[in-house]
Design a protein around this motif. Structure first.
Motif, PDB file in Angstrom:
ATOM      1  N   GLY A 182      37.453  49.456  30.758  1.00  0.00           N
ATOM      2  CA  GLY A 182      38.302  48.364  30.284  1.00  0.00           C
ATOM      3  C   GLY A 182      39.035  47.741  31.456  1.00  0.00           C
ATOM      4  O   GLY A 182      38.947  48.243  32.592  1.00  0.00           O
ATOM      5  N   HIS A 183      39.749  46.647  31.226  1.00  0.00           N
ATOM      6  CA  HIS A 183      40.507  46.040  32.330  1.00  0.00           C
ATOM      7  C   HIS A 183      41.953  45.774  31.924  1.00  0.00           C
ATOM      8  O   HIS A 183      42.224  45.317  30.812  1.00  0.00           O
ATOM      9  CB  HIS A 183      39.836  44.768  32.872  1.00  0.00           C
ATOM     10  N   TYR A 184      42.873  46.117  32.853  1.00  0.00           N
ATOM     11  CA  TYR A 184      44.301  45.925  32.576  1.00  0.00           C
ATOM     12  C   TYR A 184      44.812  44.609  33.143  1.00  0.00           C
ATOM     13  O   TYR A 184      45.962  44.246  32.940  1.00  0.00           O
ATOM     14  CB  TYR A 184      45.120  47.111  33.122  1.00  0.00           C
TER      15      TYR A 184
ATOM     16  N   CYS B 201      35.417  48.032  25.179  1.00  0.00           N
ATOM     17  CA  CYS B 201      36.121  47.342  24.096  1.00  0.00           C
ATOM     18  C   CYS B 201      36.715  46.067  24.664  1.00  0.00           C
ATOM     19  O   CYS B 201      37.896  46.020  25.025  1.00  0.00           O
ATOM     20  CB  CYS B 201      37.197  48.249  23.498  1.00  0.00           C
ATOM     21  N   ASP B 202      35.903  45.030  24.811  1.00  0.00           N
ATOM     22  CA  ASP B 202      36.369  43.775  25.412  1.00  0.00           C
ATOM     23  C   ASP B 202      35.627  42.593  24.806  1.00  0.00           C
ATOM     24  O   ASP B 202      35.474  41.556  25.438  1.00  0.00           O
ATOM     25  CB  ASP B 202      36.153  43.851  26.935  1.00  0.00           C
ATOM     26  N   THR B 203      35.141  42.776  23.570  1.00  0.00           N
ATOM     27  CA  THR B 203      34.353  41.723  22.906  1.00  0.00           C
ATOM     28  C   THR B 203      34.914  41.486  21.498  1.00  0.00           C
ATOM     29  O   THR B 203      35.984  41.977  21.162  1.00  0.00           O
ATOM     30  CB  THR B 203      32.870  42.144  22.841  1.00  0.00           C
TER      31      THR B 203
ATOM     32  N   ALA C 142      44.618  40.518  23.529  1.00  0.00           N
ATOM     33  CA  ALA C 142      43.235  40.633  23.046  1.00  0.00           C
ATOM     34  C   ALA C 142      42.273  40.840  24.205  1.00  0.00           C
ATOM     35  O   ALA C 142      41.143  41.300  24.032  1.00  0.00           O
ATOM     36  CB  ALA C 142      42.845  39.375  22.275  1.00  0.00           C
ATOM     37  N   ASP C 143      42.722  40.481  25.405  1.00  0.00           N
ATOM     38  CA  ASP C 143      41.843  40.497  26.582  1.00  0.00           C
ATOM     39  C   ASP C 143      42.626  41.033  27.765  1.00  0.00           C
ATOM     40  O   ASP C 143      43.148  40.280  28.550  1.00  0.00           O
ATOM     41  CB  ASP C 143      41.332  39.086  26.826  1.00  0.00           C
ATOM     42  N   ASP C 144      42.731  42.367  27.966  1.00  0.00           N
ATOM     43  CA  ASP C 144      41.988  43.376  27.234  1.00  0.00           C
ATOM     44  C   ASP C 144      42.919  44.541  26.901  1.00  0.00           C
ATOM     45  O   ASP C 144      42.481  45.610  26.536  1.00  0.00           O
ATOM     46  CB  ASP C 144      40.806  43.792  28.125  1.00  0.00           C
ATOM     47  N   LYS C 145      44.254  44.308  27.006  1.00  0.00           N
ATOM     48  CA  LYS C 145      45.170  45.445  26.897  1.00  0.00           C
ATOM     49  C   LYS C 145      45.187  46.063  25.501  1.00  0.00           C
ATOM     50  O   LYS C 145      45.161  47.289  25.353  1.00  0.00           O
ATOM     51  CB  LYS C 145      46.582  45.029  27.308  1.00  0.00           C
TER      52      LYS C 145
ATOM     53  N   GLU D 270      40.601  43.847  38.147  1.00  0.00           N
ATOM     54  CA  GLU D 270      40.041  42.645  38.777  1.00  0.00           C
ATOM     55  C   GLU D 270      38.967  41.984  37.920  1.00  0.00           C
ATOM     56  O   GLU D 270      38.186  41.183  38.433  1.00  0.00           O
ATOM     57  CB  GLU D 270      39.414  43.003  40.142  1.00  0.00           C
ATOM     58  N   GLU D 271      38.918  42.344  36.628  1.00  0.00           N
ATOM     59  CA  GLU D 271      37.846  41.795  35.806  1.00  0.00           C
ATOM     60  C   GLU D 271      37.939  40.277  35.735  1.00  0.00           C
ATOM     61  O   GLU D 271      36.946  39.583  35.809  1.00  0.00           O
ATOM     62  CB  GLU D 271      37.891  42.389  34.391  1.00  0.00           C
ATOM     63  N   GLU D 272      39.156  39.770  35.609  1.00  0.00           N
ATOM     64  CA  GLU D 272      39.322  38.323  35.434  1.00  0.00           C
ATOM     65  C   GLU D 272      39.058  37.539  36.726  1.00  0.00           C
ATOM     66  O   GLU D 272      39.070  36.308  36.729  1.00  0.00           O
ATOM     67  CB  GLU D 272      40.730  38.001  34.902  1.00  0.00           C
ATOM     68  N   THR D 273      38.822  38.235  37.811  1.00  0.00           N
ATOM     69  CA  THR D 273      38.433  37.543  39.048  1.00  0.00           C
ATOM     70  C   THR D 273      37.034  37.967  39.473  1.00  0.00           C
ATOM     71  O   THR D 273      36.672  37.862  40.637  1.00  0.00           O
ATOM     72  CB  THR D 273      39.432  37.811  40.194  1.00  0.00           C
TER      73      THR D 273
END
Ligand code: BES
Ligand code: MN
Ligand code: MN
Length: 460
Positions: free
Chosen positions: A88-90, A185-187, A125-128, A158-161
């Motif tokens: 997941g990504h914080y 869990c990111d969809t 919702a994205d993604d916490k 760093e998912e959003e970059t």
């Protein structure tokens, strides 16, 4: 192992405390793209690592050249249990434009809506909120007994970059990240009452192009007509990228793009009621993509080429008769099937270079590239997850595609040989990346219960 019912009851009785923990995470503005928030990213990583330590995970914050990762490991009671890697990504997207938020983006609140309670905050919702459904499911197992599987949790910032540090990190930590299956869990769900398993995820190629002409900005009266205009050159290239039927004209672009298997096409055709509403919800009515294809097909299983931004010349108040020295644009390609990101980037660069007038120079900057992911339809884990979700929601999940991308999923497959089972509880109207992002309380609660059921089903 405690009976599943006991674990589910624990999740129900924990709900208020679970929400409290989520709120604390949401209060941290972990915006990855802006280096001014680097220490906030670190704070979020430390918060999560401490949560996982409290749950008995062997958890640590690992530095990277960018924002830190969290790696946490915990064993189930028997060696023969399956081993899952949860990813997941914080990190979150910047909250701007701030003036459109009804309340501050990092002051989470519970709002009453017609359809039920909603948690409102940037990143919920994205993604916490989504990643916390998994963590809270682990907590309920811990508080009632043992974990049902061996679990490794990998959380990145760093998912959003585009996850720049993650491929190197996977390479360096291969041994401790290897597992039988990746869980994500990111969809999205299909709708608020129908769960979904995302079996296809689009890849992404990000390219920036700078075209330069004269060695300075010029007077468009003195030089206009004689000197090349880089904005015109760029505009022509952009226009050439699609033909009249909406197909992308890059040579070799559709290599590796297959038509849908018949049974999937049938399931999606059964979801057609979605067709009109999908564009209507954003004030549109006419599909703008490839002729003859449904909108669901367009966003789930067809590749795209988009210009995300374009800069050049004078854009200030009033007018200025200038002939600009340079123009630039940012492009993104969404990939499907086995399209090769490197080949597409190369084909794009050749396409641009071939169309350059003699007097223009071009510079390319890559902002990342990742392949698409496809979970094999016959997978045993998929079958078990379908049954587990059906038990929670009272109807089977839609086997969905996903128009968005999670850049690292391709590397899990390519470098570690692991498939990803993507189960998310977001809704299309959650306003991810937009002001007033929300996550349904029911997504959070039933999402947590769903993970308990899925983990239990994977272990049986
Ligand atoms: N969680 C999203 C991907 C997503 C979007 C899933 C919509 C389901 C529905 C992810 O955090 C995301 O935003 N990905 C970016 C990647 C980019 C910033 C490198 C995307 O898809 O644009
Ligand atoms: Mn995400
Ligand atoms: Mn995102």
């Amino acid at each position: 192992m405690a009976a599943l019912e006991t674990v589910l009851d624990k999740i129900d009785s924990n709900l208020d405390a679970s929400l409290g923990r989520l709120f604390r995470l949401l209060e941290i503005p972990s915006i990855s793209t802006d280096s001014a928030y680097a220490s906030e990213c670190r704070t979020a990583a430390e918060f999560l690592a401490a949560e996982l330590v409290a749950l008995g995970f062997d958890a640590r914050v690992e530095p990277t050249p960018g924002h830190p990762m969290i790696v946490a490991k915990a064993k189930g009671p028997r060696p023969d249990l399956p081993h899952v890697l949860f990813y997941g990504h914080y990190d979150v997207q910047p909250p701007d434009p701030l003036e459109f938020w009804q309340t501050p983006p990092f002051a989470p609140r519970l709002a009453d809506a017609e359809t039920g309670k909603q948690i409102v905050a940037r990143g919920v919702a994205d993604d916490k909120g989504q990643l916390m459904t998994f963590v809270e499911a682990c907590r309920a197992f811990r508080e009632t007994g043992e974990l049902p599987c061996h679990i490794t949790i990998l959380l990145e910032g760093e998912e959003e970059t585009g996850s720049p540090s993650l491929p190197g990190f996977l390479e360096a930590h291969k041994g401790e990240l290897e597992a039988d299956l990746v869980l994500v869990c990111d969809t999205l769900m299909w709708d608020r009452a129908t769960p979904a398993i995302t079996t296809m995820l689009r890849g992404l190629v990000l390219e920036e192009v700078v075209i330069r002409g004269a060695d300075r900005d010029l007077h468009s009266g003195l030089f206009g007509g004689a000197a090349v205009n880089p904005i015109h050159v760029l505009a022509k290239i952009i226009a050439d990228l699609h033909d009249a039927d909406g197909r992308i004209t890059l040579p070799g672009f559709y290599d590796g793009v297959a038509e849908l298997p018949e049974e999937v096409a049938e399931q999606w055709a059964g979801l057609r009621s979605h067709e009109g509403e999908f564009l209507r919800q954003v004030g549109l009515s006419v599909p703008a993509g490839e002729k003859g294809r449904g909108v669901l097909e367009m966003v789930w299983s067809r590749p795209t080429c988009d210009v995300n931004g374009i800069i050049g010349g004078y854009t200030g108040a009033g007018s200025k008769t200038v002939l600009p020295a340079e123009a630039s644009a940012k492009f993104s390609f969404r990939l499907v099937g086995t399209q090769d990101p490197a080949k597409i980037a190369a084909s794009f660069r050749a396409f641009v270079t071939e169309r350059l007038p003699k007097d223009c120079k071009v510079e390319f900057v890559s902002h990342g590239a990742s392949p698409a992911h496809q979970l094999p339809f016959g997978s045993e884990a998929l079958t078990r997850a379908v049954r587990a979700l059906e038990a929670e929601w009272g109807k089977p999940p839609v086997l969905a595609g996903c128009g968005g991308s999670i850049p690292i999923i391709g590397s899990f497959k390519k470098d570690l040989g692991m498939d990803a089972l993507m189960i998310g509880f977001g809704l299309e109207d959650d306003r991810v990346h937009s002001p007033n992002e929300k996550y349904e309380l029911s997504s959070f609660h039933k999402g947590t219960r769903s993970w308990a059921r899925v983990l239990n089903a994977l272990a049986l």
